[in-house]
Design an enzyme around this catalytic site. Structure first.
Site, PDB file in Angstrom:
ATOM      1  N   LYS A 149       0.840  -1.196   0.000  1.00  0.00           N
ATOM      2  CA  LYS A 149       0.000   0.000   0.000  1.00  0.00           C
ATOM      3  C   LYS A 149       0.878   1.250   0.000  1.00  0.00           C
ATOM      4  CE  LYS A 149      -3.782  -0.709   2.349  1.00  0.00           C
ATOM      5  NZ  LYS A 149      -4.387  -0.973   3.670  1.00  0.00           N
ATOM      6  N   ARG A 194      -3.514   2.961   8.415  1.00  0.00           N
ATOM      7  CA  ARG A 194      -3.784   1.768   7.604  1.00  0.00           C
ATOM      8  C   ARG A 194      -2.589   0.821   7.633  1.00  0.00           C
ATOM      9  NH1 ARG A 194      -4.663   4.663   1.933  1.00  0.00           N
ATOM     10  NH2 ARG A 194      -5.868   2.799   1.441  1.00  0.00           N
ATOM     11  N   GLY A 237      -6.241 -10.030   7.499  1.00  0.00           N
ATOM     12  CA  GLY A 237      -5.944 -10.645   8.786  1.00  0.00           C
ATOM     13  C   GLY A 237      -5.323  -9.652   9.740  1.00  0.00           C
ATOM     14  N   MET A 257      -4.694  -5.572  11.224  1.00  0.00           N
ATOM     15  CA  MET A 257      -5.651  -4.604  11.726  1.00  0.00           C
ATOM     16  C   MET A 257      -6.322  -3.844  10.589  1.00  0.00           C
ATOM     17  SD  MET A 257      -5.232  -1.504  14.321  1.00  0.00           S
ATOM     18  CE  MET A 257      -5.213  -0.368  12.963  1.00  0.00           C
ATOM     19  N   ARG A 311      -2.977  -1.605  -6.539  1.00  0.00           N
ATOM     20  CA  ARG A 311      -2.165  -2.825  -6.421  1.00  0.00           C
ATOM     21  C   ARG A 311      -2.508  -3.727  -7.596  1.00  0.00           C
ATOM     22  NH1 ARG A 311      -5.538  -5.107  -1.236  1.00  0.00           N
ATOM     23  NH2 ARG A 311      -7.537  -4.838  -2.229  1.00  0.00           N
ATOM     24  N   HIS A 318     -14.698  -8.789   0.793  1.00  0.00           N
ATOM     25  CA  HIS A 318     -13.621  -9.637   1.316  1.00  0.00           C
ATOM     26  C   HIS A 318     -13.708 -11.056   0.756  1.00  0.00           C
ATOM     27  CE1 HIS A 318     -11.922 -12.415   4.367  1.00  0.00           C
ATOM     28  NE2 HIS A 318     -10.940 -11.537   4.359  1.00  0.00           N
ATOM     29  N   SER A 333      17.297 -41.556 -18.094  1.00  0.00           N
ATOM     30  CA  SER A 333      16.159 -40.852 -17.534  1.00  0.00           C
ATOM     31  C   SER A 333      16.379 -40.798 -16.030  1.00  0.00           C
ATOM     32  CB  SER A 333      14.860 -41.588 -17.876  1.00  0.00           C
ATOM     33  OG  SER A 333      13.772 -40.919 -17.281  1.00  0.00           O
ATOM     34  N   ASP A 345      13.733 -41.943  -6.508  1.00  0.00           N
ATOM     35  CA  ASP A 345      14.672 -42.866  -5.876  1.00  0.00           C
ATOM     36  C   ASP A 345      16.038 -42.225  -5.685  1.00  0.00           C
ATOM     37  OD1 ASP A 345      13.173 -45.030  -5.226  1.00  0.00           O
ATOM     38  OD2 ASP A 345      13.480 -46.091  -7.126  1.00  0.00           O
ATOM     39  N   CYS A 388      12.049 -38.326 -15.028  1.00  0.00           N
ATOM     40  CA  CYS A 388      10.704 -38.890 -14.934  1.00  0.00           C
ATOM     41  C   CYS A 388      10.205 -39.001 -13.498  1.00  0.00           C
ATOM     42  CB  CYS A 388      10.638 -40.248 -15.630  1.00  0.00           C
ATOM     43  SG  CYS A 388      11.657 -41.496 -14.847  1.00  0.00           S
ATOM     44  N   TYR A 402      14.299 -33.327 -22.000  1.00  0.00           N
ATOM     45  CA  TYR A 402      12.860 -33.256 -21.720  1.00  0.00           C
ATOM     46  C   TYR A 402      12.594 -33.510 -20.245  1.00  0.00           C
ATOM     47  CZ  TYR A 402      12.853 -38.349 -21.516  1.00  0.00           C
ATOM     48  OH  TYR A 402      13.102 -39.637 -21.160  1.00  0.00           O
TER      49      TYR A 402
HETATM   50  P1  ADP Z   1      -7.623  -2.399   2.986  1.00  0.00           P
HETATM   51  O1  ADP Z   1      -6.242  -2.865   3.263  1.00  0.00           O
HETATM   52  O2  ADP Z   1      -8.652  -3.243   3.586  1.00  0.00           O
HETATM   53  O3  ADP Z   1      -7.817  -2.108   1.530  1.00  0.00           O
HETATM   54  P2  ADP Z   1      -7.443   0.463   3.369  1.00  0.00           P
HETATM   55  O4  ADP Z   1      -6.345   0.956   4.204  1.00  0.00           O
HETATM   56  O5  ADP Z   1      -7.280   0.601   1.915  1.00  0.00           O
HETATM   57  O6  ADP Z   1      -7.776  -1.020   3.799  1.00  0.00           O
HETATM   58  O7  ADP Z   1      -8.734   1.239   3.857  1.00  0.00           O
HETATM   59  C1  ADP Z   1      -9.999   0.799   3.561  1.00  0.00           C
HETATM   60  C2  ADP Z   1     -10.810   1.939   3.020  1.00  0.00           C
HETATM   61  O8  ADP Z   1     -10.804   3.026   3.917  1.00  0.00           O
HETATM   62  C3  ADP Z   1     -10.279   2.532   1.741  1.00  0.00           C
HETATM   63  O9  ADP Z   1     -10.701   1.870   0.623  1.00  0.00           O
HETATM   64  C4  ADP Z   1     -10.878   3.903   1.761  1.00  0.00           C
HETATM   65  O10 ADP Z   1     -12.153   3.861   1.215  1.00  0.00           O
HETATM   66  C5  ADP Z   1     -10.919   4.219   3.219  1.00  0.00           C
HETATM   67  N1  ADP Z   1      -9.802   5.109   3.522  1.00  0.00           N
HETATM   68  C6  ADP Z   1      -8.557   4.787   3.908  1.00  0.00           C
HETATM   69  N2  ADP Z   1      -7.797   5.885   4.050  1.00  0.00           N
HETATM   70  C7  ADP Z   1      -8.582   6.932   3.746  1.00  0.00           C
HETATM   71  C8  ADP Z   1      -8.375   8.333   3.694  1.00  0.00           C
HETATM   72  N3  ADP Z   1      -7.204   8.888   3.972  1.00  0.00           N
HETATM   73  N4  ADP Z   1      -9.411   9.107   3.336  1.00  0.00           N
HETATM   74  C9  ADP Z   1     -10.596   8.541   3.040  1.00  0.00           C
HETATM   75  N5  ADP Z   1     -10.853   7.244   3.070  1.00  0.00           N
HETATM   76  C10 ADP Z   1      -9.854   6.430   3.415  1.00  0.00           C
HETATM   77 MG    MG Z   2      -7.759  -0.825   0.542  1.00  0.00          MG
HETATM   78 MG    MG Z   3      12.700 -46.032  -9.206  1.00  0.00          MG
END
Ligand code: ADP
Ligand code: MG
Ligand code: MG
Length: 930
Positions: A29, A99, A108, A110, A353, A501, A819, A824, A889, A909
């Protein structure tokens, strides 16, 4: 003054300290935010705290590393200057999001905290600045909840319940709505929200034992630490384990100026892909919510509208976004997954991404990118004229953006595998299916799945462990569910869109997934779901059709799908690029034919022993056993004579199926006791007695037991097997060679091309092999001469003992080909039995335990050790005989890493199981262009 490490990287106002290729350090990110800023896209300013800071924090027992605090303060000050706002105060308060983001996308950890910096003071200021107290209060209540739940671990349900209670009493009463009418978030007034904020603060105080922090720096410190902590959350650790993600330092933390998608109808937020991630089609694709704050889209809490509607709602913003699409895809040369927010008509990019995609889409996108333009020249120029798109991107978008080699590199072995995941049998009629239709949702990942319903991830995992096929059904999924999703054959959710998700995670695995099944009401406590009055309970079987989003009751036949045309195109490119041949291991005409369909250029290993076990023709195993029980050569020959016609017709079938492609037939390899029951198994012994008697041979159980005991070996793997059998019983070799050559001659006489390669297993010595090769040639040449046909054949050996590898020069002198039997060869080189190694080998692979090997040496060739023997044998063999044919093989022939090695070692091969043939073609091409 001692210099401290740099822990933070700034981005904003068109400049960024970091770069797109610094994913390891800044996380995906953070690297994306830096790169988007650099190429001139509008990204809200902010800074990224490095993954190294996270590692240092966790190493130091959850303490901030030296210098981090100071650098964060400096960054906040810088952000205040560039945005002309004051963090958590002043007339124009600066609010931020916090973020997480590791080098690989990793659900998984925060979740994002939005609106950080809000407190009782900045609330007032935000209300004034935005001209809406209601908006400010809404942001505040979200922040308290997110901070409380994600940073402090308070049960989110407590906040949700309080909000629901408020809506259901105060708001409902004020509006005078009756029970059946819904009250939604937007019905709640500013006054009511203000009350809610107080309630939320109470919840916070009760659970944390202190007041909700008013100091923005304290809030920020708490949030950053919470992100660092989340790296070690169970669900994050589970995800890394399931996905086999190793070697990452930690997560980065992105602190980013807030922009607001919920300030009115000229605001919104969305997620989009530069191409359709399920079909791969070259269209702009996405979901959008108007007047909403970000997390609602990603969490799939509400069902959004298609991106195309933005065209009419905010035409200029749509065009700007189209330009972003072009810029990012051209820049990254890859399909991108984008997150954006529109604040009062202004577009902000929040994330980019490489987009996950279905396997079909993977092929279509790669082939399209290498052969077609992203956008018509006219459309691109329109964006240029409107000054949305710099000219150079328009030029680049008007031609293919990658080469064919890039396209080949882009496809993963897993894409090929997943392409052939099952779909509904197309022979099923619509009517038949309609009678079993339960409901319909949004098909998020194509393919089909059929299995018993599980309503929790834990249950799905448990049932799958017992071998059951499971469909995981959830209202919506969250990172805690990842283990269960992985174990399930398919995933069904009641809410969410194609970017929820569930959809994103399932798509990454190519796992059938249906989302947004609105009509489904799930009752976790009662362990059932219902659509109107139709009830389905946990354990009941259902079928998902991810292609159409339809859900059926009961089990349904699934079949392997036909590959899309782009698959053929890409595979043809692979064939044109690769140097290694690709053969298959096949013992039956059906397997052989299937492998040829998948692109096999020959058979590299045809095992003859399986042919003796055909249950439909009990004479086969009976004659085999007669042969083994025979007291002398004459009796043995008699039994072998009965086997001859079976083997001949088997080989003929395979030769016909391969139609001139080379077929390597291995002479009998396993020790003979494998064809008899255990001596201490009276039932098994009696069965064999009965069977032989039925065939007219009078034997007693004692005869059988005696022979089994004679054949007993302390270590059969090192025993009387392979070509050692042919040294002891030349008549077995004679029968097999007769069968092979006779089958070949029959084909030749029918005008069918044949190219048999007779392979002698387990040789250890040039003299030993010489005896057997000579004997083979005598028989074969006499037959060919006698029948007056033209037939070319080869006689060679397997290199599967270290001694054979060591003596490969002289062995090549008597052999047409080698081969490498690397199964083994690995066992003998490492003194490791594949059958028993399971007890301790995992520790050797486990990085946290011993980490001696990077991979299981039976899955991926041990290049350092076994590979050294292979290289040596290739070199010595070829210097003895320059046209010596070389192949492999073992199982390794279908493993991409091992195939890279084979390419480099100069083999001719690789041979692998039929289903791995396309993977081998791909890996061979990738190896050739690497
Ligand atoms: P994830 O890793 O789940 O994609 P993000 O960090 O991208 O999480 O955040 C999830 C959502 O939160 C983003 O898609 C966006 O819509 C909102 N968000 C994150 N940062 C900002 C920001 N600075 N301003 C407005 N919305 C935000
Ligand atoms: Mg996101
Ligand atoms: Mg053999």
């Amino acid at each position: 003054m001692a210099t401290t490490r740099r822990w933070v990287y700034f981005f904003g106002n068109g400049k960024a300290d970091g770069k797109g290729d610094q994913k390891e350090l800044l996380g995906g990110k953070g690297a994306g935010l830096a790169e988007m800023t650099r190429i001139g896209l509008t990204v809200p300013g902010g800074f990224t705290i490095t993954t190294e800071a996270c590692a240092a924090y966790n190493d130091r027992g959850q303490k901030w590393p030296v210098g981090l605090e100071k650098q964060v303060r400096q960054m906040i000050a810088k952000l205040e200057r560039t945005t002309k706002k004051k963090f958590g105060g002043g007339k124009n308060p600066l609010l931020v999001s916090v973020r997480s983001g590791a080098a690989q996308s990793m659900p998984g950890m925060m979740e994002t905290i939005l609106n950080l910096g809000l407190n009782d003071q900045s609330l007032e200021a935000l209300a004034t600045a935005s001209n809406s107290l209601r908006f400010a209060l809404d942001a505040y209540r979200r922040f308290i909840m997110m901070y409380g739940a994600t940073a402090k671990g308070i049960d989110r349900g407590l906040f949700d319940e309080a909000f629901d209670r408020l809506k259901d009493t105060t708001t409902r009463n004020r509006l005078g709505r009756d029970r059946n009418e819904k009250v939604i978030d937007t019905d709640v007034s500013a006054e009511e929200l203000s009350k809610l904020v107080d309630t939320f603060k109470d919840i916070y105080r009760e659970r944390c034992g202190q007041d909700f922090p008013q100091n923005p720096m304290e809030q920020l410190r708490g949030a950053i630490s919470a992100v660092f902590d989340s790296w070690m959350f169970d669900k994050a650790v589970t995800y890394r384990r399931v996905e086999n993600i190793t070697g990452l330092k930690g997560t980065a933390v992105n602190v980013c100026q807030m922009v607001f998608g919920n300030m009115g109808d000229d605001c919104g937020t969305g997620v989009c892909f530069t191409r359709d991630p399920s079909t791969g089609e070259c269209v702009f694709y996405g979901d959008l919510l108007i007047n909403v704050q970000g997390e609602d889209v990603v969490a799939g809490v509400r069902t959004p509208v298609p991106l195309a509607e933005l065209k009419t709602l905010m035409p200029d913003v749509y065009r700007q976004l189209e330009a972003v699409r072009v810029m990012l895809e051209v820049h990254y040369k890859e399909m991108q997954d984008l997150e954006f927010t529109i604040e009062r008509g202004k577009l902000y990019m929040l994330q980019c991404r490489t987009g996950k995609r279905s396997p079909q889409a993977a092929f279509k996108i790669a082939v399209d990118q290498a052969t077609q333009k992203l956008m018509t020249t006219a459309a691109a120029n329109r964006l240029v004229r409107r000054k949305f798109l710099p000219k150079k991107y328009a030029t680049a978008a008007s031609k293919p953006i990658i080469t064919k080699e890039d396209a080949i590199r882009r496809i993963h072995a897993a894409d090929v595998e997943r392409l052939f995941y099952p779909v509904l049998d197309p022979n099923l009629t619509r009517d038949e299916l309609d009678t079993r239709l339960v409901t319909e949702g949004i098909g998020a990942v194509p393919g089909a799945a059929c299995g018993e319903v599980a309503f929790s991830a834990t249950r799905a995992e448990k049932r799958a462990q017992t071998g059951a096929e499971v469909v995981l059904v959830r209202k919506e999924t969250s990172p805690e569910d990842v283990g269960g999703m992985h174990a399930a054959s398919g995933v069904l959710t009641a809410t969410g869109g194609k970017t929820s998700h569930a959809a994103v995670v399932a798509r990454g695995w190519g796992k059938c997934c249906i989302v947004g099944c609105d009509s489904l009401s799930i009752d976790y406590d009662a362990k059932q779901m219902r659509v109107e009055d139709h009830v389905i309970r946990e354990g009941d079987t259902i079928t998902l059709d991810g292609a159409t989003g339809r859900v059926f009751e009961g089990a349904t036949d699934l079949v392997r799908p036909k590959a899309p045309k782009e698959y053929q195109t890409l595979m043809n490119w692979c064939d044109a690029h690769r140097r290694l041949g690709v053969r298959t291991n096949a013992d039956t005409p059906a397997d052989a034919a299937r492998a040829v369909e998948l692109g096999a250029e020959g058979i590299g290993l045809c095992r003859t022993e399986h042919m003796f076990f055909d249950p439909k023709q009990p004479e086969r195993i009976r004659s085999m056993r007669e042969m083994i029980l025979a007291e002398d050569e004459e009796a043995r020959r008699k039994a072998l004579e009965k086997l001859l016609p079976f083997q001949t017709s088997d080989f003929e079938g395979i030769f016909r199926a391969m139609n001139g492609k080379p077929v390597t037939v291995r002479l009998l390899d396993p020790p003979l006791h494998e064809f008899l029951p255990q001596a201490d198994n009276p039932g098994g012994v009696q069965d064999v007695v009965d069977e032989l008697r039925a065939g007219g041979k009078d034997v007693t159980p004692e005869d059988i037991i005696r022979r089994v005991e004679q054949l007993h070996e302390a270590n059969p793997m090192l025993g009387h097997r392979g070509c050692r059998l042919a040294i002891a019983f030349p008549e077995i070799l004679e029968m097999q060679v007769c069968a092979i050559i006779d089958a070949a001659i029959r084909c030749v006489k029918d005008g069918i091309k044949v190219f048999p390669e007779i392979m002698i297993p387990l040789s250890i010595d040039p003299k030993e092999l010489g005896i057997l090769v000579e004997h083979t040639r005598e028989i074969a040449d006499a037959m060919i001469k006698d029948r007056g046909v033209k037939l070319k054949y080869l006689v060679g050996t397997m290199i599967e003992t270290p001694r054979a590898a060591l003596l490969s020069g002289p062995i090549a002198g008597v052999s047409d080909f080698f081969s490498f039997g690397t199964n083994d060869l690995t066992q003998f080189t490492m003194a490791l039995s594949r059958d028993d190694a399971g007890r301790f080998l995992p520790d050797y692979v486990d990085e946290d335990k011993a980490g001696v090997f990077g991979d299981d040496p039976f899955q991926s060739l041990d290049i350092e050790g076994v590979g050294k023997l292979v290289r040596m044998a290739c070199r010595d063999g070829r210097s003895e005989k320059s046209n010596l044919k070389l192949g492999i093989c073992g199982e390794h022939g279908g493993d991409p890493k091992s195939i890279f090695f084979c390419n480099e070692a100069g083999l001719d091969y690789v041979s692998c199981s039929p289903l791995r043939v396309p993977i081998a073609r791909l890996a061979a091409a990738q190896a050739a262009i690497a």
